[in-house]
Write a protein that holds these residues in place. Structure first.
Motif: not given
Length: 438
Positions: A280-302
């Motif tokens: 359950q911890a894995g199911r909760t955190t995996a989407p958050i980790m994916f979002l954080l990776i893409t957010a870093q990409m978005y920050s690099r774009l900005l």
């Protein structure tokens, strides 16, 4: 040109989210397209974004999220939350609306070992609501106490939202954890004061009763002692370790997860439940980790496009009062809270809002706590307040409606905004403890 592209990609991002495209996919697509348009080379764009994703995920601080979530899952499944609620109930037996206040107190302490409001909402929907309903509490009042007080999980450390904010802004996780303590306690006091005043003015919504006269068996006493003392031990271990500098936040999360596991085993958790908690911890955190990776990409774009500097220059050039801009940020956060989850709100807005606030001279730590509080309020806003739907799904009462939960949680929504404004206008509420201890 780069700034224009970044702003167009921001507009495209909002459009894709409104269409229902997953926010992580939207962030990745807009980041890739924006960097490609700026550089004119697919290979260069993929190289920059690939390196950004790799550098993001290899940071030690990323281990904090799954470990704290795992700690919360162990505690939730061990039954310690029920023990904590019963202890708080007896300790507060002389106060009007004692069961609602026990729910707030329980969530305050429970927040210090979970970091996720949804876990608190789900747990106390099953624990506290039936008790309040059984002794005659008004349904909307009981539901509001459960949903509203669950918001404390996003502010009182360890908090997943504080971790995400720290990662995006490259701030200290430990400093934000310590900064959330005083505002979290103030918010809990505001909630409790509302309950007491409401119960005194209208006793029918929270009838007095003598539930403390029930005799407890030795097994129940033992269970409560283990659960209550165990949670207090975890708080001292995690928050105390960070506070005193014995642990880094990542180390504290690891020791906290081990401590929660030991409490769960003592409380009777078996191998199957332990494995389920890990999954359950894995199911909760995996989407958050994916979002954080893409957010870093978005920050690099900005960053490449200079969008943040462009927006800052726009506001400064217009001569707009800083507090009007902060008010606009609050409105945006609350509107987004009606549509998407809190982590996504932080990922979308903080890379832009935080630098602007710093330009206005607002302390970054105080602004972070202010932002978390406003975003917390979004968890209770219709039509898609996440905590409201969590309570609706978890509460063991088929007669409960979403409208009742929204109505009952409205006072808590307003009090969260009051606490946010207190932090904004009195930054020391958030900053003095980190400066004192770290």
């Amino acid at each position: 040109m780069g700034g224009d592209i970044a702003l167009w990609m921001l507009g495209l991002l909002i459009f894709l989210i409104l269409l229902g495209v997953h926010i992580g996919i939207s962030l990745a697509l807009c980041s890739a397209l924006g960097v490609y348009l700026m550089l004119g080379s697919t290979e260069a764009a993929l190289s920059i974004l690939g390196n950004t994703a790799y550098e993001a995920i290899r940071k030690d601080v990323f281990a904090v999220i799954p470990l704290f979530v795992l700690m919360g899952d162990f505690i939730s499944r061990s039954g310690a939350a029920s023990d904590l609620y019963r202890v708080c109930d007896r300790a507060l037996r002389r106060l009007p609306g004692r069961l609602a206040i026990a729910t707030i107190a329980g969530n305050t302490v429970f927040a210090a070992v979970t970091g996720v409001s949804i876990a608190a909402a789900a747990a106390f929907s099953r624990i506290a609501y039936p008790e309040m309903k059984k002794v005659g509490y008004k349904q909307t009042f009981a539901l509001g106490a459960v949903a509203g007080s669950a918001c404390l999980g996003m502010l009182i450390p360890p908090s997943v939202l504080l971790i995400v904010w720290a990662i995006l802004t490259e701030m200290s996780v430990g400093a934000l954890f310590i900064a959330g303590i005083v505002p979290g306690i103030i918010l809990a006091i505001l909630f409790s004061a509302y309950v007491i005043i409401a119960a005194i003015r209208n006793p029918e919504i929270a009838p007095a009763f003598e539930g403390d006269t029930v005799e407890m068996t030795p097994a129940e006493i033992k269970s409560e002692l283990i659960g209550g003392i165990g949670i207090l031990f975890l708080i001292l271990l995690v928050i105390g370790g960070i506070w005193t500098g014995v642990f880094t936040p990542t180390e504290a999360a690891g020791f906290g997860a081990i401590g929660a596991l030991l409490i769960g085993i003592v409380k009777g958790m078996r191998w199957r439940e332990i494995v389920d908690a890990i999954f359950q911890a894995g199911r909760t955190t995996a989407p958050i980790m994916f979002l954080l990776i893409t957010a870093q990409m978005y920050s690099r774009l900005l960053a490449i496009g200079g969008a943040v500097n462009y927006i800052k220059a726009l506001f400064l050039g217009m001569g707009v009062d800083p507090f009007l801009v902060i008010g606009l940020m609050m409105v945006i956060w609350i509107i987004l809270g009606m549509l998407i989850d809190s982590v996504s709100i932080i990922l979308l807005t903080v890379p832009i809002f935080a630098p602007i606030a710093a330009t206005f001279g607002i302390d970054p730590i105080a602004f972070a706590i202010f932002g978390i509080l406003v975003i917390e309020a979004g968890l209770l806003t219709p039509p898609f307040g996440l905590l409201v739907y969590t309570v609706k799904g978890a509460v063991p009462d088929p007669t409960v409606t979403l409208a009742q939960i929204f109505k009952g949680s409205t006072p808590y929504f307003l009090l969260i905004l009051v606490a946010a404004l207190l932090v904004l206008f009195i930054p020391a509420l958030a900053t003095w403890l980190p400066k004192l201890m770290l």
